[in-house]
Structures are given as C-alpha cells and as structure tokens.
Write a protein that holds these residues in place. Structure first.
Motif, PDB file in Angstrom:
ATOM      1  N   HIS A 184      -3.798   7.137  -2.695  1.00 33.41           N
ATOM      2  CA  HIS A 184      -5.136   6.835  -2.103  1.00 33.41           C
ATOM      3  C   HIS A 184      -5.482   8.312  -1.707  1.00 33.41           C
ATOM      4  O   HIS A 184      -4.951   9.089  -1.287  1.00 33.41           O
ATOM      5  CB  HIS A 184      -4.859   5.880  -0.872  1.00 33.41           C
ATOM      6  N   ALA A 185      -6.723   8.565  -1.294  1.00 32.37           N
ATOM      7  CA  ALA A 185      -7.639   9.647  -0.888  1.00 32.37           C
ATOM      8  C   ALA A 185      -7.416   9.418   0.694  1.00 32.37           C
ATOM      9  O   ALA A 185      -7.449   8.349   1.099  1.00 32.37           O
ATOM     10  CB  ALA A 185      -8.831   9.672  -1.451  1.00 32.37           C
ATOM     11  N   ASN A 207      -8.444   9.207   4.210  1.00 29.29           N
ATOM     12  CA  ASN A 207      -9.767   8.561   4.655  1.00 29.29           C
ATOM     13  C   ASN A 207     -10.580   7.981   3.731  1.00 29.29           C
ATOM     14  O   ASN A 207     -11.822   7.864   3.976  1.00 29.29           O
ATOM     15  CB  ASN A 207     -10.281   9.395   5.526  1.00 29.29           C
ATOM     16  N   ASP A 208      -9.869   7.291   2.900  1.00 27.87           N
ATOM     17  CA  ASP A 208     -10.804   6.551   1.581  1.00 27.87           C
ATOM     18  C   ASP A 208     -11.201   5.397   2.348  1.00 27.87           C
ATOM     19  O   ASP A 208     -10.710   4.656   3.059  1.00 27.87           O
ATOM     20  CB  ASP A 208      -9.584   6.140   0.681  1.00 27.87           C
ATOM     21  N   PRO A 209     -12.868   5.232   2.347  1.00 29.44           N
ATOM     22  CA  PRO A 209     -13.489   4.293   2.868  1.00 29.44           C
ATOM     23  C   PRO A 209     -12.962   2.782   2.582  1.00 29.44           C
ATOM     24  O   PRO A 209     -13.135   1.837   3.426  1.00 29.44           O
ATOM     25  CB  PRO A 209     -14.589   4.379   2.501  1.00 29.44           C
ATOM     26  N   SER A 210     -12.387   2.650   1.553  1.00 24.46           N
ATOM     27  CA  SER A 210     -11.858   1.262   1.131  1.00 24.46           C
ATOM     28  C   SER A 210     -10.677   0.776   1.802  1.00 24.46           C
ATOM     29  O   SER A 210     -10.242  -0.245   1.927  1.00 24.46           O
ATOM     30  CB  SER A 210     -11.590   1.282  -0.343  1.00 24.46           C
ATOM     31  N   THR A 211     -10.155   1.747   2.704  1.00 22.78           N
ATOM     32  CA  THR A 211      -9.011   1.525   3.284  1.00 22.78           C
ATOM     33  C   THR A 211      -9.210   1.180   4.820  1.00 22.78           C
ATOM     34  O   THR A 211      -8.399   0.998   5.749  1.00 22.78           O
ATOM     35  CB  THR A 211      -7.697   2.619   3.545  1.00 22.78           C
ATOM     36  N   HIS A 252       0.630  -1.084  -0.164  1.00 23.29           N
ATOM     37  CA  HIS A 252       0.199   0.050   0.228  1.00 23.29           C
ATOM     38  C   HIS A 252       0.833   1.310  -0.264  1.00 23.29           C
ATOM     39  O   HIS A 252       0.253   2.373  -0.243  1.00 23.29           O
ATOM     40  CB  HIS A 252      -0.847   0.069   1.114  1.00 23.29           C
ATOM     41  N   ARG A 285      -6.830   0.041   7.705  1.00 23.15           N
ATOM     42  CA  ARG A 285      -6.502   0.857   8.919  1.00 23.15           C
ATOM     43  C   ARG A 285      -6.698  -0.132  10.190  1.00 23.15           C
ATOM     44  O   ARG A 285      -6.004   0.231  11.377  1.00 23.15           O
ATOM     45  CB  ARG A 285      -7.058   2.068   8.984  1.00 23.15           C
ATOM     46  N   LEU A 345      -2.351   6.884   5.561  1.00 23.22           N
ATOM     47  CA  LEU A 345      -3.875   6.682   4.993  1.00 23.22           C
ATOM     48  C   LEU A 345      -4.804   7.498   5.288  1.00 23.22           C
ATOM     49  O   LEU A 345      -5.966   7.579   4.834  1.00 23.22           O
ATOM     50  CB  LEU A 345      -3.880   5.128   5.424  1.00 23.22           C
ATOM     51  N   SER A 346      -4.538   8.014   6.533  1.00 26.42           N
ATOM     52  CA  SER A 346      -5.625   8.924   7.069  1.00 26.42           C
ATOM     53  C   SER A 346      -5.369  10.689   6.642  1.00 26.42           C
ATOM     54  O   SER A 346      -5.978  11.366   7.090  1.00 26.42           O
ATOM     55  CB  SER A 346      -5.471   8.945   8.693  1.00 26.42           C
ATOM     56  N   GLY A 347      -4.448  10.848   5.825  1.00 27.73           N
ATOM     57  CA  GLY A 347      -4.023  12.064   5.308  1.00 27.73           C
ATOM     58  C   GLY A 347      -3.218  13.005   6.158  1.00 27.73           C
ATOM     59  O   GLY A 347      -3.216  14.139   5.770  1.00 27.73           O
TER      60      GLY A 347
END
Length: 106
Positions: free
Chosen positions: A41-42, A44-48, A36, A52, A83-85
């Motif tokens: 990835h955006a 807080n992308d819900p797919s992650t 990863h 997470r 992943l959380s930005g």
C-alpha cells in the motif's frame, strides 16, 4: 524487532483471558491486521481511510479498557503507522506491543 506475524500469533493466544466486548475488539484488530499487513500500500492511500478510522477507534477503546487489551491497541497503532507511511514509528510501536505481551506473560 518482532514481526506482525509473531505478534499476531501471541496476541491470538492471549484472547482467552479477555471479556466478551474486549475479545471482540481484539479479534477485529487481528482480522484487520491479518488482512492488511502483507498487502502493499502507498502511504496515506485514500482507499485505506475507512480502515484507518476503524483502527483508530479500536485502539482508543482497547487502550481505555483492562491491561490485557493494551497490546492489541498497540498493534492497531502500529498498523495505523504503517498505513500512514511511518515505518519507523510502526517498528517502535511493534516493540512496545512485544514488551506489553511479555509483561502480561504472553
């Protein structure tokens, strides 16, 4: 600042001194990070969300075990921050991971 690639290589070399359970968790952190870290990835992308959740669990378990697992816990936390930005936090945590690996002779 150390890159994920550098930290992954050094952490991979450090797994030989770990116990079986800790080694399995560190290897899982390595697998997740390798899969990863370079994917766009955006924040807080819900797919992650499942990723997470797994990383949080791994970071928590490794943080409670022997000192050799702490760099892997930090790497999991850095990936979580990314992943959380929170890129700045991820960078700072990668620096912590680097220092922990140096302190352990890796």
């Amino acid at each position: 600042m150390p890159t994920y690639t550098d930290l992954l290589a050094r952490l991979r070399n450090a797994t030989s001194v770990l116990g079986d359970t800790e080694r399995a968790d560190v290897r899982r952190v390595l697998e997740l990070a390798e899969a990863h870290v370079d994917r766009p990835h955006a924040a807080n992308d819900p797919s992650t969300v499942p990723l997470r959740i797994e990383l949080r669990g791994l970071a928590e378990r490794l943080g409670r075990r022997g000192s050799e697992g702490i760099p892997a816990a930090s790497l999991a936390r850095a990936l979580l921050a990314d992943l959380s930005g929170y890129a700045k936090d991820a960078e700072a945590i990668r620096g912590e991971c680097d220092g922990q690996l140096v302190a352990l002779g890796h």
